[in-house]
Design an enzyme around this catalytic site. Structure first.
Site, PDB file in Angstrom:
ATOM      1  N   CYS A  42       1.061  -1.477  -0.326  1.00 31.10           N
ATOM      2  CA  CYS A  42       0.056   0.094  -0.096  1.00 31.10           C
ATOM      3  C   CYS A  42       0.768   1.128   0.136  1.00 31.10           C
ATOM      4  CB  CYS A  42      -1.018   0.052   1.441  1.00 31.10           C
ATOM      5  SG  CYS A  42      -2.239   1.217   1.332  1.00 31.10           S
TER       6      CYS A  42
ATOM      7  N   ARG B 158     -12.649   1.045  -4.782  1.00 31.20           N
ATOM      8  CA  ARG B 158     -12.400   1.394  -3.145  1.00 31.20           C
ATOM      9  C   ARG B 158     -11.492   2.704  -3.103  1.00 31.20           C
ATOM     10  NH1 ARG B 158      -8.035  -0.821   1.004  1.00 31.20           N
ATOM     11  NH2 ARG B 158      -9.245  -1.455   1.858  1.00 31.20           N
TER      12      ARG B 158
END
Length: 524
Positions: free
Chosen positions: A340, A436
């Site tokens: 991430c 998302r």
């Protein structure tokens, strides 16, 4: 042993020693009275040892995932397209955890993934695949190939609820050479079947199967119409997996599924609920949005029987809004996963140990458990997350290289690897996961900005060996900390009885393998 201290009265160190820091520092000193205004990661912290007054086999690691779901093993697989589909979700549930099916697929495909998990291990199979007596051997062979199992009830109309006429299994079809032969010519007829009547309990039905030594037990009503089916293989699976996560009603495996926050995700949620999903995870990188509040409210109003985990959040104010909307659990973590880049790209997020402590402590006031999502690289990190207040730990990279995760193995420089990518990577976003991260459908502002990368992780083998290794590592951690259970660790945390210290970079280096020319690190 008679208890946590084996019946002995233990002396305590004096107040002056406690206050000096010789025994470490309380969570309040580290996280609340924090004059340096520093946020901490799992690696920054080390727990002080406690008194061991119990055996490893006595430690209870069960904990709540949501208000209404308790797991025997507090491990959750992340809803990522290189981590969780039905094979991994099945094995997670059999081991006592739960898998969350990713949403980077069509609604029908995701619902089918959930359905496969629910069908895998049933008490009463409420919707068995049925065939009619007029169908042929070719129909049987094709259905076996498509579905992967070999026994089918035969009803008058070929449908569930029809009058039971017989059953077919491998024994009936093994020597059939004519593919046009009608099923009625080779099935085991109703007169030779052992059946149970509607209203039979699962225990009674299991006893009938054991006594009759049959593979399948049809359950019929007073009109001899099929209402359910029980399989002997399910009894064997139940025996071999005593910790399995199952629903109370049908003893089916528990499974979760991810959805987004867009209007069309309401249709996805409907299909998943119809497929039997036990918990819905609203999947968003930043959960405190009007879009998520609206869909959480919709889910709780429309499907009150299904628990909802909302998130992701890292502060109490974010958590409060989702709790007020009706969330049964919270997913905590922002920008800390190994793949991430949210903190780097967006400059927003929080170090995970601090996020878990503060959100868990706040949500506890409302009886809402939290799931620590991301940043887990070892059993030590799992133990720290649970001891900082998490009800369960969600893992992505830790599970991505297992046999049960999606994808094929490949070799690079002699190392066996599997692909692993963040749901914020451009590759995953091109498959649909951009919802998302992007809520705006305006073409002028809908430019994709990657918040993740793609990579590879090393082969970890099967979850059937890997999960027990993780479980045992957590038990060792809790034992060394003097905690008989996850609940006991949480009680000590909030009573300021657990003690921590902050590790310097040199201390972190000292606490890992060092000083060797080379070494081999084997997990189990």
């Amino acid at each position: 042993m008679s208890g946590p201290s084996n019946g002995l009265k233990l002396s305590q160190v004096d107040e002056e020693t406690l206050l000096s820091g010789a025994e470490g520092f309380t969570p309040s000193q580290i996280f609340v009275r924090n004059p340096a205004c520093i946020a901490y990661t799992y690696d920054d912290l080390i727990m002080m040892p406690g008194h061991i007054g119990f055996g490893l086999n006595e430690i209870d690691i069960s904990s709540h995932l949501t208000r209404n779901i308790k797991l025997q093993v507090p491990f959750v697989s992340s809803p990522m397209d290189t981590v969780t589909e039905h094979k991994l979700a099945i094995t997670m549930a059999l081991q006592g955890g739960i898998g969350i099916i990713h949403s980077n697929m069509s609604v029908d495909e995701q619902a089918e993934q959930v359905h496969k998990v629910k069908r895998f291990k049933n008490g009463f199979i409420m919707d068995p695949v049925c065939l009619s007596p007029e169908q042929t051997a070719e129909d049987v062979f094709r259905t076996k190939a498509d579905l992967g199992f070999s026994s089918f009830p035969i009803t008058e109309d070929g449908k569930m609820g029809g009058k039971l006429l017989g059953i077919i299994s491998n024994r009936d079809t093994s020597f059939i050479e004519d593919p046009t032969a009608k099923i009625k010519e080779f099935m085991t007829p109703r007169s030779q079947l052992v059946v149970a009547q509607e209203g039979v309990s699962l225990v009674e039905a299991n006893d009938i199967l054991k006594d009759s030594k049959k593979g399948k037990l049809p359950v019929v009503n007073k009109n001899d119409e099929l209402v359910a089916l029980i399989a002997r293989t399910d009894l064997q699976k139940n025996r071999d997996n005593p910790l399995a996560s199952k629903d109370e009603k049908n003893k089916q495996l528990l499974v979760g599924a991810a959805i987004g926050t867009r209007p069309e995700d309401r249709d996805r949620a409907k299909a998943l609920v119809e497929a039997g999903v036990d918990v819905l995870v609203v999947d968003s990188s930043q959960g405190d949005s009007i879009y998520q509040l609206e869909i959480v409210k919709h889910l709780k109003e429309s499907y009150p029987q299904v628990d909802v985990i909302a998130g992701n959040v890292v502060t109490p104010s974010q958590a409060l809004h989702l709790i007020e909307a009706g969330a049964d659990g919270l997913r905590v973590g922002m920008g800390i996963g190994s793949i991430c880049t949210t903190q780097e790209i967006c400059a927003v997020g929080r170090a995970q140990a601090s996020a878990v402590y503060h959100v868990a402590k706040f949500a506890r006031k409302f009886g809402v458990p939290i799931v620590a999502d991301g940043g887990i690289k070892s059993t030590g990190h799992i133990t720290k997350a649970l001891c900082l207040g998490a009800g369960a730990v969600m893992m992505g990279s830790m599970l991505a290289g297992t046999d049960e995760s999606p994808g094929e193995y490949f070799y690079q420089d002699g190392v066996r690897l599997k692909r692993y990518r963040g749901m914020g990577s451009l590759e995953a976003m091109s498959q649909g996961s951009e919802k998302r991260y992007v809520w705006d459908t305006n073409s002028a502002t809908a430019i994709k900005v990657a918040q993740g990368v793609s990579g590879a992780v090393q082969d970890k083998g099967t979850l059937r060996r890997y999960i027990p290794y993780l479980m045992q590592g957590v038990r060792h951690g809790l034992q060394d900390a003097g905690c008989l259970s996850v609940d006991a660790a949480r009680e000590k945390l909030y009573n300021d009885q657990l003690r921590f210290e902050i590790r310097s970079p040199a201390a972190q280096k000292e606490g890992s393998v060092h000083g060797l020319h080379s070494f081999e690190k084997r997990l189990y």
